[in-house]
Scaffold this motif. Structure first.
Motif, PDB file in Angstrom:
ATOM      1  N   LYS A 231      55.881  73.840  75.340  1.00  0.00           N
ATOM      2  CA  LYS A 231      57.123  74.582  75.132  1.00  0.00           C
ATOM      3  C   LYS A 231      57.033  75.911  75.857  1.00  0.00           C
ATOM      4  O   LYS A 231      56.063  76.660  75.687  1.00  0.00           O
ATOM      5  CB  LYS A 231      57.362  74.820  73.640  1.00  0.00           C
ATOM      6  CG  LYS A 231      58.675  75.546  73.343  1.00  0.00           C
ATOM      7  CD  LYS A 231      59.880  74.727  73.740  1.00  0.00           C
ATOM      8  CE  LYS A 231      61.186  75.430  73.399  1.00  0.00           C
ATOM      9  NZ  LYS A 231      62.376  74.654  73.790  1.00  0.00           N
TER      10      LYS A 231
ATOM     11  N   TYR B  47      59.112  79.502  76.647  1.00  0.00           N
ATOM     12  CA  TYR B  47      60.176  80.446  76.362  1.00  0.00           C
ATOM     13  C   TYR B  47      60.105  81.579  77.384  1.00  0.00           C
ATOM     14  O   TYR B  47      59.098  82.295  77.438  1.00  0.00           O
ATOM     15  CB  TYR B  47      60.042  81.046  74.953  1.00  0.00           C
ATOM     16  CG  TYR B  47      60.368  80.096  73.819  1.00  0.00           C
ATOM     17  CD1 TYR B  47      61.667  79.634  73.620  1.00  0.00           C
ATOM     18  CD2 TYR B  47      59.379  79.689  72.932  1.00  0.00           C
ATOM     19  CE1 TYR B  47      61.976  78.791  72.564  1.00  0.00           C
ATOM     20  CE2 TYR B  47      59.678  78.844  71.869  1.00  0.00           C
ATOM     21  CZ  TYR B  47      60.978  78.401  71.698  1.00  0.00           C
ATOM     22  OH  TYR B  47      61.276  77.552  70.653  1.00  0.00           O
TER      23      TYR B  47
ATOM     24  N   THR C  65      55.768  76.627  66.431  1.00  0.00           N
ATOM     25  CA  THR C  65      56.553  76.015  67.507  1.00  0.00           C
ATOM     26  C   THR C  65      56.222  74.538  67.646  1.00  0.00           C
ATOM     27  O   THR C  65      57.111  73.701  67.844  1.00  0.00           O
ATOM     28  CB  THR C  65      56.290  76.737  68.841  1.00  0.00           C
ATOM     29  OG1 THR C  65      56.643  78.115  68.707  1.00  0.00           O
ATOM     30  CG2 THR C  65      57.120  76.132  69.955  1.00  0.00           C
TER      31      THR C  65
ATOM     32  N   CYS D 161      57.948  72.754  64.824  1.00  0.00           N
ATOM     33  CA  CYS D 161      59.397  72.700  65.052  1.00  0.00           C
ATOM     34  C   CYS D 161      59.751  71.613  66.067  1.00  0.00           C
ATOM     35  O   CYS D 161      60.782  70.938  65.929  1.00  0.00           O
ATOM     36  CB  CYS D 161      59.908  74.064  65.530  1.00  0.00           C
ATOM     37  SG  CYS D 161      60.014  75.303  64.213  1.00  0.00           S
ATOM     38  N   MET D 162      58.905  71.426  67.066  1.00  0.00           N
ATOM     39  CA  MET D 162      59.156  70.346  68.020  1.00  0.00           C
ATOM     40  C   MET D 162      58.988  68.987  67.355  1.00  0.00           C
ATOM     41  O   MET D 162      59.768  68.061  67.606  1.00  0.00           O
ATOM     42  CB  MET D 162      58.229  70.489  69.235  1.00  0.00           C
ATOM     43  CG  MET D 162      58.623  71.616  70.174  1.00  0.00           C
ATOM     44  SD  MET D 162      57.711  71.597  71.744  1.00  0.00           S
ATOM     45  CE  MET D 162      56.096  72.175  71.207  1.00  0.00           C
TER      46      MET D 162
ATOM     47  N   THR E 218      63.402  72.269  67.616  1.00  0.00           N
ATOM     48  CA  THR E 218      63.461  72.826  68.966  1.00  0.00           C
ATOM     49  C   THR E 218      62.969  71.744  69.925  1.00  0.00           C
ATOM     50  O   THR E 218      62.190  70.870  69.536  1.00  0.00           O
ATOM     51  CB  THR E 218      62.609  74.103  69.098  1.00  0.00           C
ATOM     52  OG1 THR E 218      62.844  74.708  70.364  1.00  0.00           O
ATOM     53  CG2 THR E 218      61.124  73.812  68.975  1.00  0.00           C
ATOM     54  N   TYR E 219      63.443  71.775  71.125  1.00  0.00           N
ATOM     55  CA  TYR E 219      63.152  70.706  72.080  1.00  0.00           C
ATOM     56  C   TYR E 219      61.944  71.056  72.942  1.00  0.00           C
ATOM     57  O   TYR E 219      61.808  72.199  73.400  1.00  0.00           O
ATOM     58  CB  TYR E 219      64.357  70.430  72.970  1.00  0.00           C
ATOM     59  CG  TYR E 219      65.576  69.972  72.211  1.00  0.00           C
ATOM     60  CD1 TYR E 219      65.580  68.745  71.557  1.00  0.00           C
ATOM     61  CD2 TYR E 219      66.713  70.774  72.129  1.00  0.00           C
ATOM     62  CE1 TYR E 219      66.689  68.319  70.848  1.00  0.00           C
ATOM     63  CE2 TYR E 219      67.835  70.354  71.411  1.00  0.00           C
ATOM     64  CZ  TYR E 219      67.811  69.133  70.778  1.00  0.00           C
ATOM     65  OH  TYR E 219      68.906  68.715  70.067  1.00  0.00           O
TER      66      TYR E 219
END
Length: 305
Positions: A13, A15, A46, A49-50, A55-56
């Motif tokens: 991921k 950001y 994170t 969350c994926m 979140t992608y």
């Protein structure tokens, strides 16, 4: 062949050009408690969350129960319970009333189920107490009750013991162990509290700066912890002279702190070393065979990777 409830392949991921999760290959086996261990900002939340489709991923693959969640979303996520961040409940309602609202929204309201999960998390004796009067440990247990009310096969918990006092931590620890052992729920739990992960997890994933450095079973972990012998002596200079005669090197074979010598090699000869000290007229107040704790191992492990 291992039955993995969670498996990821090069999961990443990004950001704003910052790679917060970097090529993570995670393997969570069915029925196990997997502790994701790392400092704050390591990428644990994170990653979770994926996994939960909150979140992608920027790249990589996720497989849950052996299937691609993009193609089997409803089937997969109906089998998962989770707590990400602090659970939100109505302050002026009881535990039962809060769970009743959640279950009605889901369309599976059943008074028996609610009472059963409240008993499971030891909140059945607080029928009239409002959520605003709950301790932090009670609030966390109610969050877990909400997460398991639909009988999930997988539980994903992000820092569920953060901020709890020792009694609250023990309550959550005992509850999670029971959910795993008695009900066969696979649990992925993240924490930066190393001692608790060591107490609860069957497998520990060490994460730092977005990288899952290694996954280690609890059995293998204890084999890899550094062992040492602690000698507390009355005459440190004389004891060090004996070590020098034996050609033991400071900072390689041993270290010194005050009147205590920490021996890291030749551990099987500790009784002979003790006898040499005593024969030389040195009083030995303590001879302990010790093992580094998880925090010390984690610090050493991360610094070497």
């Amino acid at each position: 062949m291992a039955d993995y409830v969670i498996k990821t392949n090069q999961l990443s991921k990004i950001y704003s050009k910052n790679k917060v999760v970097n090529s993570v290959n995670m393997h969570v086996e069915r029925g196990k408690i997997y502790g994701l261990l790392g400092k704050n900002g390591a990428g644990k939340t994170t990653t979770m969350c994926m996994l939960l489709n909150l979140t992608y991923p920027s790249s990589g693959e996720i497989f849950l129960f052996g299937k691609n969640p993009k193609k089997h979303s409803d089937e997969i996520y109906s089998k998962i319970g989770s707590i990400i961040e602090t659970p939100g409940f109505y302050e002026n309602l009881t535990a039962y009333e809060n769970l009743k609202i959640i279950s009605k929204i889901r369309g599976d309201f059943d008074p028996y189920t609610i009472n059963s999960v409240l008993k499971m998390v030891n909140l059945d004796q607080h029928g009239s107490k409002q959520f605003k009067d709950f301790s932090l440990g009670m609030k966390q247990r109610l969050g877990i009750a909400a997460a398991i009310m639909h009988s999930p096969e997988l539980l994903i918990l992000d820092e569920p013991i953060n901020g709890l006092d020792p009694f609250g931590i023990k309550e959550i620890r005992d509850l999670l162990k029971r959910l795993s052992r008695e009900f066969g729920i696979t649990i992925l739990i993240s924490s930066h509290i190393l001692s608790e992960i060591e107490n609860i997890a069957d497998v520990i994933g060490f994460m730092d700066d977005g990288v899952l450095i290694e996954e280690i079973s609890k059995e293998d972990l204890h084999d890899r912890l550094n062992k040492f012998v602690e000698f507390e002596v009355s005459d440190i200079d004389l004891a060090l002279n004996i070590f020098k005669v034996l050609e033991l090197k400071e900072n390689e074979d041993f270290t010194v702190s005050g009147s205590t010598i920490y021996l890291y090699t030749h551990l099987s000869l500790r009784d002979k070393f003790n006898a040499l000290f005593v024969n030389a007229g040195i009083d030995v107040g303590k001879v302990n065979l010790c093992e580094e704790n998880l925090e010390e191992f984690f610090t050493r492990f991360v610094s070497n990777n």
